[in-house]
Scaffold this motif. Structure first.
Motif, PDB file in Angstrom:
ATOM      1  N   VAL A 211       0.836  -1.202   0.000  1.00 24.44           N
ATOM      2  CA  VAL A 211       0.000   0.000   0.000  1.00 24.44           C
ATOM      3  C   VAL A 211       0.869   1.250   0.000  1.00 24.44           C
ATOM      4  O   VAL A 211       0.608   2.211  -0.739  1.00 24.44           O
ATOM      5  CB  VAL A 211      -0.963  -0.003   1.206  1.00 24.44           C
ATOM      6  CG1 VAL A 211      -1.660   1.346   1.348  1.00 24.44           C
ATOM      7  CG2 VAL A 211      -1.999  -1.115   1.055  1.00 24.44           C
ATOM      8  N   SER A 214       2.262   1.752  -3.442  1.00 25.65           N
ATOM      9  CA  SER A 214       1.202   2.171  -4.367  1.00 25.65           C
ATOM     10  C   SER A 214       0.878   3.649  -4.190  1.00 25.65           C
ATOM     11  O   SER A 214       0.762   4.407  -5.169  1.00 25.65           O
ATOM     12  CB  SER A 214      -0.051   1.323  -4.150  1.00 25.65           C
ATOM     13  OG  SER A 214       0.195  -0.042  -4.404  1.00 25.65           O
ATOM     14  N   CYS A 227      -5.160  -3.661  -7.122  1.00 28.89           N
ATOM     15  CA  CYS A 227      -5.276  -4.052  -5.721  1.00 28.89           C
ATOM     16  C   CYS A 227      -6.315  -5.155  -5.575  1.00 28.89           C
ATOM     17  O   CYS A 227      -6.975  -5.540  -6.547  1.00 28.89           O
ATOM     18  CB  CYS A 227      -5.648  -2.836  -4.873  1.00 28.89           C
ATOM     19  SG  CYS A 227      -6.919  -1.772  -5.607  1.00 28.89           S
ATOM     20  N   GLY A 231      -6.524  -7.392   0.579  1.00 26.29           N
ATOM     21  CA  GLY A 231      -5.109  -7.604   0.283  1.00 26.29           C
ATOM     22  C   GLY A 231      -4.797  -9.041  -0.102  1.00 26.29           C
ATOM     23  O   GLY A 231      -3.648  -9.483  -0.036  1.00 26.29           O
ATOM     24  N   ASN A 238      -1.421  -8.730  -2.034  1.00 32.88           N
ATOM     25  CA  ASN A 238      -1.326  -7.525  -2.855  1.00 32.88           C
ATOM     26  C   ASN A 238      -1.667  -6.283  -2.034  1.00 32.88           C
ATOM     27  O   ASN A 238      -2.050  -6.376  -0.865  1.00 32.88           O
ATOM     28  CB  ASN A 238      -2.327  -7.609  -4.016  1.00 32.88           C
ATOM     29  CG  ASN A 238      -1.936  -8.642  -5.038  1.00 32.88           C
ATOM     30  OD1 ASN A 238      -1.203  -8.365  -5.979  1.00 32.88           O
ATOM     31  ND2 ASN A 238      -2.440  -9.851  -4.859  1.00 32.88           N
ATOM     32  N   ALA A 239      -1.579  -5.136  -2.671  1.00 34.96           N
ATOM     33  CA  ALA A 239      -2.051  -3.901  -2.044  1.00 34.96           C
ATOM     34  C   ALA A 239      -3.543  -4.049  -1.764  1.00 34.96           C
ATOM     35  O   ALA A 239      -4.310  -4.519  -2.595  1.00 34.96           O
ATOM     36  CB  ALA A 239      -1.790  -2.710  -2.962  1.00 34.96           C
ATOM     37  N   SER A 240      -3.954  -3.642  -0.592  1.00 37.40           N
ATOM     38  CA  SER A 240      -5.344  -3.776  -0.146  1.00 37.40           C
ATOM     39  C   SER A 240      -6.186  -2.637  -0.717  1.00 37.40           C
ATOM     40  O   SER A 240      -5.892  -1.462  -0.499  1.00 37.40           O
ATOM     41  CB  SER A 240      -5.374  -3.746   1.383  1.00 37.40           C
ATOM     42  OG  SER A 240      -6.658  -3.481   1.859  1.00 37.40           O
TER      43      SER A 240
END
Length: 513
Positions: A211, A214, A227, A231, A238-240
């Motif tokens: 995050v 990003s 995203c 997450g 991954n990015a939430s």
């Protein structure tokens, strides 16, 4: 006017690559409907070339979703891109997302291609993709460890070939915020025609920085973030989505962008994905964790009671935390049941399915006084299993467990339509039940996870059980819900066995963006 930040959700593709998180077509459609309700810009529905099941799920989503763009991932080869193009063909708005690795280690060790060959293949891929749609995204896999000069070269080439979105993935979660932001800033400055495309990032969470990376990229000029809900994703995830969206919304003084996300749908989306995948949300998870807006400290409680903003930087109701309310009971009629399902975005395909679900609802209403939305989602998850998928079915279960005695379980199963009986002792009632089931099915699978969560509050709440099984390299999750935990456990175990029985193996992609 602030710039639009495009939210690209890859829960159905990258999120599904979490071990055991594979979803059925029906489950993917339910998640896609919720993402559309949340006003996600782009839904990456899957990897069309991975398996016939993935292809059919993407096509079904493309036929269902009207407002969001439906996207399929494809490696930079003609066959993959053809499958992706065919899968998304029915979509009102469609995108092909193609990728090839660009880091020295990937090009040499995995692709065994020269940099010149990689650029040539990338340009060809854009040409193939544009035969199906004008909306083409290109990703440089492992961009986070790629040489900046080579990234500039390949991005210039694919933009010239017709790519409309350029994605810079931190595929292995290697980058740090300041470093990653500088990479994005230099790419935008150095690549010719960089203003003609949307710059995107896709960050993994191996160092817990997905995050942060990003958001740093957004400040450096990125205008799309890829995203997932909760997450979810390979390795550390991954990015939430919820964290990215709420950071931008909560700090308008920092971010020169805004999203179109309907934030009140965030918690319902989180709960739905958690329930379907069997991946519980940790209580202290930002935004969607059960404790995210809870205050234990007396000082905090006093402050919040006097003025909410003393300890809360956003409102719980803005992300979808609302008081659970009774929606239905045993006196509710069929129309009320159908209407509530529609409000939750649940659409049953036939009258027969509706009648069956309503009968199960009535059974549940006789067991517990209050029926919550979460109960309905669990009920429909059970109902989504078709007879063709239900090779193993629980017809009867009896468990004896008392202090000082060895627990004993007796089950009657339907196996391919044939009724079979078994019984077994165990260290506990669930262990005895699983052993009794195995006496019949002899699956040869390994139990990797057994987890129990209460769906709602109260001693009459349904227990939701997740069972993760492994066999022959295939990992599946099974879910079951019931007010009786042992019955829920048996359902979950059989659900996982049914998935192992009916699954078609996926082709692993060369890599992952």
């Amino acid at each position: 006017m602030k710039d639009r930040l495009v939210i690209f959700d890859t829960t159905l593709r990258d999120g599904e690559q979490s071990p055991g998180a594979s979803m059925t077509k029906e489950e993917k459609i339910r998640v896609a409907r919720q993402l559309e309700k949340m006003r996600v810009d782009v839904i990456e529905a899957g990897f069309a070339a991975a398996s016939p099941g993935d292809f059919e799920a993407i096509r079904a989503i493309a036929e269902t979703i009207k407002e969001s763009t439906v996207c399929s991932l494809a490696r930079a080869n003609e066959k993959d891109i053809q499958r992706a193009g065919e899968a998304i063909q029915p979509a009102a708005k469609k995108r092909i997302h193609t990728f090839i690795a660009t880091s020295p280690i990937h090009m040499e060790k995995k692709l065994r291609m020269t940099p010149d060959q990689v650029v040539e293949q990338a340009v060809k891929a854009i040409g193939w993709a544009r035969q199906y749609t004008d909306d083409v995204e290109f990703s440089a896999e492992d961009a986070g460890r790629s040489e900046l000069d080579f990234l500039c070269r390949i991005f210039e080439a694919v933009i010239k070939a017709g790519a409309t979105t350029i994605n810079v993935p931190d595929t292995v979660g290697y980058n740090f915020p300041s470093q990653f932001a500088e990479t994005i800033r230099q790419l935008i400055e150095r690549v010719p025609n960089s203003d003609k495309v949307v710059w995107s990032v896709h960050c993994h969470n191996d160092l817990g920085l997905a995050v942060a990376n990003s958001l740093s990229a957004v400040l450096a000029g990125a205008r799309q973030v890829e995203c997932t809900i909760n997450g979810l994703g390979e390795r550390a995830g991954n990015a939430s989505l919820e964290e990215v969206v709420m950071a931008v919304r909560t700090r308008p003084d920092i971010f020169p962008v805004e999203t179109r996300i309907e934030t009140t749908q965030i918690v319902p989306a989180s709960k739905l994905v958690s329930q379907i995948t069997g991946y519980p949300v940790q209580p202290n998870k930002a935004i969607v964790g059960a404790n995210a807006f809870a205050h234990e400290s007396g000082i905090h409680q006093d402050g919040v009671l006097k003025h909410r903003e003393t300890y809360e930087i956003m409102r719980a109701e803005d992300v979808g935390w609302t008081q659970n309310k009774l929606v239905l009971g045993k006196h509710s009629g069929r129309n009320a049941f159908k209407s509530r399902l529609a409000e939750l975005g649940i659409v049953l395909e036939s009258e027969e399915a509706l009648n069956s679900a309503f009968a199960r609802f009535k059974e549940l209403a006789d067991k517990k006084h209050e029926i919550f939305d979460e109960d309905l989602h669990a009920l429909i998850s059970d109902e989504a299993v078709t007879p063709a998928q239900e090779h193993y079915k629980l017809n009867y279960s009896q468990v004896c467990s008392e202090t000082g005695e060895v627990p004993h379980s007796r089950v009657i199963l339907s196996v391919g339509g044939q009724e079979l009986k078994a019984e077994s002792d165990g260290s506990g009632p669930v262990d005895a039940t699983f052993k009794a089931i195995e006496q019949v099915v002899r699956s040869g699978s390994e139990l990797l996870l057994y987890s129990v969560n209460a769906i709602t509050t109260g001693t009459d709440a349904q227990g939701e059980v997740t069972v993760r099984l492994s066999k022959g390299g295939r990992v599946v999750n099974g879910q079951g819900a019931d007010t009786d935990i042992v019955v829920a456990s048996a359902k979950a175990y059989l659900n996982a066995l049914n998935k192992l029985h009916s699954c078609q193996g996926k082709v692993n992609p060369q890599g992952d963006v």
